[in-house]
Design an enzyme around this catalytic site. Structure first.
Site, PDB file in Angstrom:
ATOM      1  N   CYS A 149       0.814  -1.230   0.000  1.00 52.35           N
ATOM      2  CA  CYS A 149       0.000   0.000   0.000  1.00 52.35           C
ATOM      3  C   CYS A 149       0.840   1.270   0.000  1.00 52.35           C
ATOM      4  O   CYS A 149       0.297   2.368  -0.165  1.00 52.35           O
ATOM      5  CB  CYS A 149      -0.946   0.005   1.198  1.00 52.35           C
ATOM      6  SG  CYS A 149      -2.295  -1.156   0.968  1.00 52.35           S
TER       7      CYS A 149
HETATM    8  N1  COA Z   1     -20.473  -8.783   8.345  1.00 47.13           N
HETATM    9  C1  COA Z   1     -20.951  -8.833   9.601  1.00 47.13           C
HETATM   10  N2  COA Z   1     -20.180  -9.029  10.672  1.00 47.13           N
HETATM   11  C2  COA Z   1     -18.863  -9.202  10.476  1.00 47.13           C
HETATM   12  C3  COA Z   1     -18.292  -9.182   9.184  1.00 47.13           C
HETATM   13  C4  COA Z   1     -19.156  -8.968   8.103  1.00 47.13           C
HETATM   14  N3  COA Z   1     -18.702  -8.919   6.851  1.00 47.13           N
HETATM   15  N4  COA Z   1     -16.967  -9.381   9.297  1.00 47.13           N
HETATM   16  C5  COA Z   1     -16.699  -9.519  10.595  1.00 47.13           C
HETATM   17  N5  COA Z   1     -17.835  -9.418  11.325  1.00 47.13           N
HETATM   18  C6  COA Z   1     -18.000  -9.533  12.773  1.00 47.13           C
HETATM   19  C7  COA Z   1     -16.972 -10.439  13.382  1.00 47.13           C
HETATM   20  O1  COA Z   1     -17.393 -11.771  13.333  1.00 47.13           O
HETATM   21  C8  COA Z   1     -16.887  -9.925  14.809  1.00 47.13           C
HETATM   22  O2  COA Z   1     -17.958 -10.440  15.536  1.00 47.13           O
HETATM   23  P1  COA Z   1     -17.760 -10.786  17.094  1.00 47.13           P
HETATM   24  O3  COA Z   1     -17.426  -9.473  17.747  1.00 47.13           O
HETATM   25  O4  COA Z   1     -19.088 -11.341  17.457  1.00 47.13           O
HETATM   26  O5  COA Z   1     -16.650 -11.770  17.147  1.00 47.13           O
HETATM   27  C9  COA Z   1     -17.132  -8.418  14.641  1.00 47.13           C
HETATM   28  O6  COA Z   1     -17.783  -8.257  13.377  1.00 47.13           O
HETATM   29  C10 COA Z   1     -15.864  -7.590  14.675  1.00 47.13           C
HETATM   30  O7  COA Z   1     -14.906  -8.165  13.753  1.00 47.13           O
HETATM   31  P2  COA Z   1     -13.493  -7.552  13.523  1.00 47.13           P
HETATM   32  O8  COA Z   1     -12.792  -8.300  12.434  1.00 47.13           O
HETATM   33  O9  COA Z   1     -12.783  -7.429  14.828  1.00 47.13           O
HETATM   34  O10 COA Z   1     -13.923  -6.124  12.950  1.00 47.13           O
HETATM   35  P3  COA Z   1     -13.200  -4.753  13.020  1.00 47.13           P
HETATM   36  O11 COA Z   1     -14.056  -3.812  13.761  1.00 47.13           O
HETATM   37  O12 COA Z   1     -11.777  -4.879  13.441  1.00 47.13           O
HETATM   38  O13 COA Z   1     -13.232  -4.315  11.505  1.00 47.13           O
HETATM   39  C11 COA Z   1     -11.733  -4.193   9.640  1.00 47.13           C
HETATM   40  C12 COA Z   1     -12.588  -5.078  10.518  1.00 47.13           C
HETATM   41  C13 COA Z   1     -10.972  -5.098   8.686  1.00 47.13           C
HETATM   42  C14 COA Z   1     -12.634  -3.242   8.881  1.00 47.13           C
HETATM   43  C15 COA Z   1     -10.759  -3.376  10.510  1.00 47.13           C
HETATM   44  O14 COA Z   1     -10.094  -4.187  11.426  1.00 47.13           O
HETATM   45  C16 COA Z   1      -9.730  -2.636   9.699  1.00 47.13           C
HETATM   46  O15 COA Z   1     -10.012  -1.916   8.791  1.00 47.13           O
HETATM   47  N6  COA Z   1      -8.446  -2.754  10.099  1.00 47.13           N
HETATM   48  C17 COA Z   1      -7.381  -2.104   9.423  1.00 47.13           C
HETATM   49  C18 COA Z   1      -7.163  -2.858   8.190  1.00 47.13           C
HETATM   50  C19 COA Z   1      -6.279  -2.170   7.224  1.00 47.13           C
HETATM   51  O16 COA Z   1      -6.294  -0.998   7.070  1.00 47.13           O
HETATM   52  N7  COA Z   1      -5.489  -2.935   6.551  1.00 47.13           N
HETATM   53  C20 COA Z   1      -4.621  -2.384   5.639  1.00 47.13           C
HETATM   54  C21 COA Z   1      -4.681  -3.163   4.414  1.00 47.13           C
HETATM   55  S1  COA Z   1      -3.614  -2.350   3.359  1.00 47.13           S
END
Ligand code: COA
Length: 374
Positions: free
Chosen positions: A158
């Site tokens: 990225c």
């Molecule tokens: N739909 C509904 N629920 C979902 C889901 C979806 N598509 N994906 C995950 N969940 C649920 C999970 O099961 C979890 O449930 P639980 O609390 O009952 O266990 C909950 O949502 C939270 O999941 P989590 O993965 O911890 O979500 P988050 O709030 O961390 O958000 C991202 C996920 C990926 C959006 C976030 O972590 C993020 O953006 N991180 C930075 C990533 C990034 O920038 N990466 C760089 C790549 S270059």
């Protein structure tokens, strides 16, 4: 040796026409889940298969800020029996897909700066994924544009675009070239695990281009590059293990580790403070403070990440004009995100005002570019 002052003369963009909304994405994902669960009904009943869980639009928007994404091929992604784009192989004699969109974005940038291929001495193709190992994508793009000189590929995930800008700035500064086109064809859809609920909504496709040249030949209103700063620190939290050895390892291209995967929470916690500190230190080295910056064009991966970083820098919430967001429209476009933010939100910057382009991502890698409008 005389060092030249350097400017970003212009940027250009190619935006794929096809768009997938969160609603369309979730509908197809949930069809896939229902199909899989139906197929494995007896194993689910026997407790030997964990049923897949549906996705939902509200979660995606709340967790990421993403509302839709542009993609090269919508139908393949949305086909619940396929869940990946359908890209046609091309003959060697045809321009490859990455080169095609890079040429379009580069031509846009050249035209906006009032320049032609004859004004440019180099092309850097900087992107998170390359279509092939060799010949370098950049050399094909250089050839298609009719640019003399040299071209090479580089990949810093990225942060590819900002790292590419530093390479271009240094080459122009030392006088080895007059101008360099940095192109970022980010076709992210083939490396996304569209079947993985945790990340199926994250990425979109796009291409940006940046024309870096000597300030004394740059058009009025260009952005002088005051400084660039790069930083990397190894982490396993964002990985894609696909590579030229996969075949010899007898890997299936569908194996989960052969696609993008991440520990999203860890990435969030670790990268945000690193990026804020990186920007603060970079500004301080130039005698500047965040409060004196007119605009931050940040990497576009997650809305909450950008808010966190801006708050750390400013000590308060940023206004949308201080740190513009484009990921609602484009999703995460890897290294192109901060460049799209700049491309769409720089016309109102006044002469003398300072801005910062900053990317962060896998590696980890962070790159910042401080610019001042001429
Ligand atoms: N739909 C509904 N629920 C979902 C889901 C979806 N598509 N994906 C995950 N969940 C649920 C999970 O099961 C979890 O449930 P639980 O609390 O009952 O266990 C909950 O949502 C939270 O999941 P989590 O993965 O911890 O979500 P988050 O709030 O961390 O958000 C991202 C996920 C990926 C959006 C976030 O972590 C993020 O953006 N991180 C930075 C990533 C990034 O920038 N990466 C760089 C790549 S270059």
């Amino acid at each position: 040796m005389t060092l030249h002052r350097v400017a970003i003369s212009s940027t250009g963009i190619y935006v794929p026409q096809e768009v997938i909304t969160n609603e369309e994405l979730v509908a197809s994902f949930n069809s896939y889940v229902q199909l899989e669960n139906a197929q494995h009904a007896s194993e689910i009943a026997a407790g030997t298969f964990t049923p897949l869980v549906e996705s939902n639009v509200e979660f995606i928007e709340k967790a990421s800020g993403i509302k839709r994404r542009h993609v090269m091929d919508k139908s393949g992604v949305l086909d619940p029996t396929r869940m990946r784009p359908r890209l046609k192989p091309r003959a060697d004699e045809e321009l490859s897909l990455m080169a095609e969109i890079a040429v379009a974005a580069a031509q846009d940038a050249l035209q906006r700066a009032g320049k032609t291929a004859a004004d440019v001495d180099g092309v850097i193709c900087a992107a998170a994924n390359m279509q092939r190992a060799y010949p370098a994508m950049a050399v094909e793009i250089q050839g298609a544009l009719g640019i003399q000189g040299f071209a090479f590929d580089m990949n810093v995930a990225c942060s590819s675009a900002t790292f590419g800008i530093e390479m271009a700035v240094n080459a122009v500064k030392t006088g080895s070239v007059r101008a360099v086109l940095v192109v970022d064809p980010e076709i992210t859809s083939p490396h996304l695990a569209w079947k993985d609920r945790d990340c199926h909504f994250i990425f979109g496709d796009v291409c940006t281009a940046i024309l870096v040249e000597r300030l004394d030949t740059a058009p009025a209103g260009s952005f002088e590059v005051l400084g660039t700063k790069l930083q990397t620190s190894f982490s396993n939290n964002i990985r894609n293990n696909a590579g030229f050895m996969s075949r010899s390892e007898d890997r299936n291209p569908e194996d989960r580790d052969q696609l993008f995967r991440q520990e999203g929470r860890k990435v969030f916690k670790e990268v945000c403070p690193m990026a804020a500190e990186h920007i603060s230190k970079h500004l301080a080295a130039h005698g500047l403070a965040p409060a004196g910056v007119r605009r931050f064009w940040l990497h576009q991966a997650n809305l909450a990440m950008n808010l966190f970083i801006s708050r750390r820098l400013l000590g308060r919430d940023p206004t949308p004009e201080e740190a513009p967001i484009i990921l609602d429209e484009f999703a995460n476009t890897a290294s192109a995100g901060s460049i799209i933010a700049f491309h769409q939100n720089h016309a109102d910057i006044q002469s003398g005002e300072v801005g910062v382009i900053c990317s962060f991502g896998a590696g980890y890698s962070i790159g910042s570019v401080i610019v001042r409008r001429t």
